[in-house]
Design a protein around this motif. Sequence first.
Motif, PDB file in Angstrom:
ATOM      1  N   ASN A  19      -7.403  30.940  25.257  1.00 52.97           N
ATOM      2  CA  ASN A  19      -7.221  29.794  26.035  1.00 52.97           C
ATOM      3  C   ASN A  19      -8.471  28.989  26.104  1.00 52.97           C
ATOM      4  OD1 ASN A  19      -8.228  28.656  28.988  1.00 52.97           O
ATOM      5  ND2 ASN A  19      -6.154  28.066  28.521  1.00 52.97           N
ATOM      6  N   GLN A  50      -9.464  25.256  24.241  1.00 51.66           N
ATOM      7  CA  GLN A  50     -10.320  24.097  24.898  1.00 51.66           C
ATOM      8  C   GLN A  50     -11.442  23.978  24.001  1.00 51.66           C
ATOM      9  OE1 GLN A  50     -11.291  24.443  29.093  1.00 51.66           O
ATOM     10  NE2 GLN A  50     -10.044  26.263  29.453  1.00 51.66           N
ATOM     11  N   TYR A  74     -15.956  33.476  17.746  1.00 44.96           N
ATOM     12  CA  TYR A  74     -16.339  34.777  18.340  1.00 44.96           C
ATOM     13  C   TYR A  74     -15.474  34.989  19.601  1.00 44.96           C
ATOM     14  CZ  TYR A  74     -20.680  34.923  15.672  1.00 44.96           C
ATOM     15  OH  TYR A  74     -21.584  34.982  14.570  1.00 44.96           O
ATOM     16  N   PHE A 110     -16.470  31.711  21.723  1.00 45.74           N
ATOM     17  CA  PHE A 110     -17.568  31.010  20.954  1.00 45.74           C
ATOM     18  C   PHE A 110     -17.220  30.328  19.722  1.00 45.74           C
ATOM     19  CE2 PHE A 110     -19.846  33.879  23.732  1.00 45.74           C
ATOM     20  CZ  PHE A 110     -21.008  33.047  24.356  1.00 45.74           C
ATOM     21  N   GLY A 138     -19.752  27.591  23.538  1.00 41.59           N
ATOM     22  CA  GLY A 138     -18.936  28.570  24.242  1.00 41.59           C
ATOM     23  C   GLY A 138     -18.238  27.904  25.567  1.00 41.59           C
ATOM     24  N   CYS A 139     -17.187  28.895  25.896  1.00 37.60           N
ATOM     25  CA  CYS A 139     -16.492  28.546  27.208  1.00 37.60           C
ATOM     26  C   CYS A 139     -16.536  29.823  28.104  1.00 37.60           C
ATOM     27  CB  CYS A 139     -15.120  28.274  26.581  1.00 37.60           C
ATOM     28  SG  CYS A 139     -13.766  27.933  28.238  1.00 37.60           S
ATOM     29  N   PHE A 140     -16.646  29.078  29.385  1.00 37.90           N
ATOM     30  CA  PHE A 140     -17.079  30.180  30.308  1.00 37.90           C
ATOM     31  C   PHE A 140     -16.073  29.829  31.730  1.00 37.90           C
ATOM     32  CE2 PHE A 140     -20.934  31.644  28.765  1.00 37.90           C
ATOM     33  CZ  PHE A 140     -21.485  30.815  27.687  1.00 37.90           C
ATOM     34  N   TYR A 141     -15.810  31.035  32.430  1.00 41.20           N
ATOM     35  CA  TYR A 141     -15.134  31.028  33.685  1.00 41.20           C
ATOM     36  C   TYR A 141     -15.249  32.565  34.273  1.00 41.20           C
ATOM     37  CZ  TYR A 141     -10.662  31.044  31.081  1.00 41.20           C
ATOM     38  OH  TYR A 141      -9.861  31.036  30.233  1.00 41.20           O
ATOM     39  N   ILE A 195      -7.501  30.683  36.684  1.00 40.60           N
ATOM     40  CA  ILE A 195      -8.224  29.337  35.840  1.00 40.60           C
ATOM     41  C   ILE A 195      -7.569  29.124  34.747  1.00 40.60           C
ATOM     42  CG2 ILE A 195     -10.309  28.982  34.883  1.00 40.60           C
ATOM     43  CD1 ILE A 195     -11.888  30.228  37.253  1.00 40.60           C
ATOM     44  N   PHE A 222      -5.276  25.982  34.018  1.00 41.59           N
ATOM     45  CA  PHE A 222      -5.570  25.028  32.936  1.00 41.59           C
ATOM     46  C   PHE A 222      -4.289  24.744  32.284  1.00 41.59           C
ATOM     47  CE2 PHE A 222      -5.999  24.243  28.688  1.00 41.59           C
ATOM     48  CZ  PHE A 222      -7.082  23.195  28.401  1.00 41.59           C
ATOM     49  N   PRO A 272      -3.567  17.781  30.255  1.00 38.42           N
ATOM     50  CA  PRO A 272      -5.035  17.552  29.746  1.00 38.42           C
ATOM     51  C   PRO A 272      -5.706  17.160  31.068  1.00 38.42           C
ATOM     52  CG  PRO A 272      -3.883  15.515  29.580  1.00 38.42           C
ATOM     53  CD  PRO A 272      -2.693  16.733  29.818  1.00 38.42           C
ATOM     54  N   GLN A 304     -14.217  14.260  34.406  1.00 36.42           N
ATOM     55  CA  GLN A 304     -13.814  15.430  34.667  1.00 36.42           C
ATOM     56  C   GLN A 304     -15.092  16.525  34.865  1.00 36.42           C
ATOM     57  OE1 GLN A 304     -10.014  16.829  33.765  1.00 36.42           O
ATOM     58  NE2 GLN A 304      -9.416  15.075  33.078  1.00 36.42           N
ATOM     59  N   ASP A 350     -12.263  22.017  37.112  1.00 38.79           N
ATOM     60  CA  ASP A 350     -11.514  23.078  37.342  1.00 38.79           C
ATOM     61  C   ASP A 350     -12.396  24.599  37.153  1.00 38.79           C
ATOM     62  OD1 ASP A 350     -12.199  22.757  34.555  1.00 38.79           O
ATOM     63  OD2 ASP A 350     -10.076  23.072  34.031  1.00 38.79           O
ATOM     64  N   ASN A 351     -13.619  24.375  37.246  1.00 40.94           N
ATOM     65  CA  ASN A 351     -14.716  25.616  37.261  1.00 40.94           C
ATOM     66  C   ASN A 351     -14.688  26.189  36.011  1.00 40.94           C
ATOM     67  OD1 ASN A 351     -14.608  25.024  40.019  1.00 40.94           O
ATOM     68  ND2 ASN A 351     -14.205  27.038  40.745  1.00 40.94           N
ATOM     69  N   ILE A 352     -14.307  25.575  34.790  1.00 36.17           N
ATOM     70  CA  ILE A 352     -14.758  25.790  33.604  1.00 36.17           C
ATOM     71  C   ILE A 352     -15.815  25.354  33.050  1.00 36.17           C
ATOM     72  CG2 ILE A 352     -13.782  25.978  31.070  1.00 36.17           C
ATOM     73  CD1 ILE A 352     -10.798  25.992  32.294  1.00 36.17           C
ATOM     74  N   LEU A 353     -16.820  25.988  32.401  1.00 36.37           N
ATOM     75  CA  LEU A 353     -18.106  25.772  31.790  1.00 36.37           C
ATOM     76  C   LEU A 353     -18.159  25.843  30.460  1.00 36.37           C
ATOM     77  CD1 LEU A 353     -18.869  27.040  34.542  1.00 36.37           C
ATOM     78  CD2 LEU A 353     -21.031  26.646  33.965  1.00 36.37           C
ATOM     79  N   PHE A 354     -18.566  24.661  29.607  1.00 34.08           N
ATOM     80  CA  PHE A 354     -19.175  24.710  28.506  1.00 34.08           C
ATOM     81  C   PHE A 354     -20.355  24.574  28.145  1.00 34.08           C
ATOM     82  CE2 PHE A 354     -14.888  22.584  28.892  1.00 34.08           C
ATOM     83  CZ  PHE A 354     -14.076  23.381  28.026  1.00 34.08           C
ATOM     84  N   GLY A 355     -20.852  25.613  27.128  1.00 32.92           N
ATOM     85  CA  GLY A 355     -22.295  25.754  26.977  1.00 32.92           C
ATOM     86  C   GLY A 355     -22.650  25.529  25.256  1.00 32.92           C
ATOM     87  N   CYS A 356     -23.865  25.045  24.991  1.00 30.35           N
ATOM     88  CA  CYS A 356     -24.483  24.872  23.933  1.00 30.35           C
ATOM     89  C   CYS A 356     -25.302  25.693  23.528  1.00 30.35           C
ATOM     90  CB  CYS A 356     -24.654  23.255  23.641  1.00 30.35           C
ATOM     91  SG  CYS A 356     -25.332  22.923  22.136  1.00 30.35           S
ATOM     92  N   PHE A 357     -25.390  26.546  22.534  1.00 33.36           N
ATOM     93  CA  PHE A 357     -26.299  27.497  22.052  1.00 33.36           C
ATOM     94  C   PHE A 357     -26.976  27.412  20.575  1.00 33.36           C
ATOM     95  CE2 PHE A 357     -25.020  30.527  25.519  1.00 33.36           C
ATOM     96  CZ  PHE A 357     -23.844  29.954  26.061  1.00 33.36           C
ATOM     97  N   PHE A 412     -25.261  37.582  17.853  1.00 39.46           N
ATOM     98  CA  PHE A 412     -25.003  38.467  19.094  1.00 39.46           C
ATOM     99  C   PHE A 412     -25.330  39.748  19.246  1.00 39.46           C
ATOM    100  CE2 PHE A 412     -21.963  34.633  19.481  1.00 39.46           C
ATOM    101  CZ  PHE A 412     -22.267  34.243  20.896  1.00 39.46           C
TER     102      PHE A 412
END
Lengths: 385, 385
Positions: free
Chosen positions: A150, A154, A168, A245, A255-258, A264, A268, A273, B163, B250-257, B286
């Motif tokens: 999932n 995204q 990853y 990732f 990366g995608c985090f929850y 969740i 989604f 969308p 969003q 919706d409490n989903i996070l995206f991060g950049c690394f 990683f």
Amino acid sequence: MKKVLIFGSTGSIGRNALEIIRHDRNNFSVLGLLVNKNIELLNQQIREFHPRYVCVVDEAKAEKIREYLPKKVKLFYGKDGVREFSLLSSDISLMAIVGISSLEPFAINIKRTKRMALVSKEVLVVGGKLWKNLIKDNSIEIIPVDSEINALFQLFKFVDKNQVKKIYLTASGGALLNYSKRELEKVTVRDVLSHPTWGMGERITVDSSTLVNKGFEVMETHYLFGIDYQNIDVVIHRESSAHAFLEMRDNILFGCFYVPDMKIPISFSFYYPKRFLPIRGLDFSFESRDLSFNQVRRNDFPLLDIVLSSARIGENLPIVVNAADEVAINYFLKGRIKFLHIHRAIENIFNSTKKHKVRSLDDIFFWDNWARLKTEEFLKKLLVN
Amino acid sequence: MKKVLIFGSTGSIGRNALEIIRHDRNNFSVLGLLVNKNIELLNQQIREFHPRYVCVVDEAKAEKIREYLPKKVKLFYGKDGVREFSLLSSDISLMAIVGISSLEPFAINIKRTKRMALVSKEVLVVGGKLWKNLIKDNSIEIIPVDSEINALFQLFKFVDKNQVKKIYLTASGGALLNYSKRELEKVTVRDVLSHPTWGMGERITVDSSTLVNKGFEVMETHYLFGIDYQNIDVVIHRESSAHAFLEMRDNILFGCFYVPDMKIPISFSFYYPKRFLPIRGLDFSFESRDLSFNQVRRNDFPLLDIVLSSARIGENLPIVVNAADEVAINYFLKGRIKFLHIHRAIENIFNSTKKHKVRSLDDIFFWDNWARLKTEEFLKKLLVN
């Protein structure tokens, strides 16, 4: 108002899905519920969600529920019933049946639903080849619900796929991550089912502890997003907060985090969308949050590589590996074999199966059945109980 | 072939940018180099990159370099020279001048370049209001290079801004993160300049240790992406590998690394929308990577909140805060005041400045000058050397 079919409504995913619908009756209604045999819970679900159709796979259980059913509810049961139920048209179908039983309902219902929210990974693990072209053409809408896949779904909506270098998938490592080889020999059912972060069904919890589940997810990634196996990697991430990732060509990662709660990604898959979560209390907080990432100890968890080898060979290999895994896990959960016998069962089937083309569902069922018999034969020599 | 102007070519960012051009001469050529006074390094850069134009801000130094210049190179110098240099047309301008001196070159060159790769955050901190409408209209292209803001730029390309619920900027916390209040009183210049993850110029390294820099980045975020201050948060992340996160509804996070090396975001700003990194050895791995996230100890690092208060008030407040910060850091780096006197200088100017409308560059320079004089007056009472 979106009509939802839930294949597997009394399992962990099904219950979470109904929790979401419970909080948003204005947008979703339950069209039908399919269960294997837990008719007590099904009965409660019927009373709360008023589906027009229900399906009970186990015919004996179906008989029992018949007399309690409200008049308006149509009951399907048994193998034929599953097929009829799968012919229903829906806005969203949540496919959350454990194991290879998901294959036929998926094959039928994918033509009847506007959106397939896919949990049952066997659909892709054993049947990926069959839907490959449909997925490529975008002629079916599949939204993966499994957290890692999932997350990838995204992330892939963001980027130019041609600029992705590597993917990853994170793995919690399951309950046995830090067990030594010696400790793994003595593992009990209870040990395995104590997953550190996710509350899930029994089979996937065992599959998490052997990393077979992660191998299957690599296959899902391959089939859903058309990614070469060599560009998909697995990284141990104990906290199950980072799910996947994408590494881009310029060494920048997304990366995608929850928080590890299946509500969740289910949510989604229902709202996409749009983004909305009708349930509170699932906030991600950065307060004193440590995220660890480590390599997989491949020597101690050899099944990951066996699953990946079967994936690369393709055709009937993933089918027999999946079948051996299902059979061995059943034996293990019933206390009939030791934990490491799951390894041996999968190694055995992998080493003793020659590659054959797979062209149809019938081919899949043939190899599945063949491998089950062969694995039972093999395990009988190892029985401890 | 893209023609590049580098404002600040002998600083840390400028040198990194030239390193990228060195590795990709087919795509980029150096049109012009501007430096403050490091003519020795400029001389080397001229011999290697053959710019058509150079600019030396310090007139005395300009005199010295004149005789060594190849004939084809045109020399600008002093205040007027900076203006003329800024009138050059480029494909990419890298604005990497420290402090408020970046303001006028930016204001002139933004109309002459196809792409402004922006490092000098003062452009937005003190002048954000002036460019607000231009940014909103997309009538100028600004790609932020600062790692956190660059990460946000990338993340915002992905998502529907409506969003997004919250933005997190990470902060390494600088060299003094774990110092107690008592220890902070005795901090030396050397302590402050030992940044744990980034090798940067002196001013930004001090600003990192006071978190003033992070407050300025919150302002950059506000102006570049049109985000309300209440939706931007700062989180301490010691390893400087995660640069920013977007939290969705919706409490989903995206991060950049990416690894903490400025060549990565500079390269991004050069190649965008393509992704390419011409330099090796900057891989993210990683393998045994732990990422920690913690709240800011706001009581011990009060300047973050003062900067944010000045941001919310707006108009002349951020200008005077930035000026006091520049003056106090200069005094501190020269050993004339103690570290915590930087705090007092900023507190003093914040508390003693009334809000006034800012309508032009002249207004900005007026308040900047006013605050510098006032801060020098204030610091003279505290001199230790």
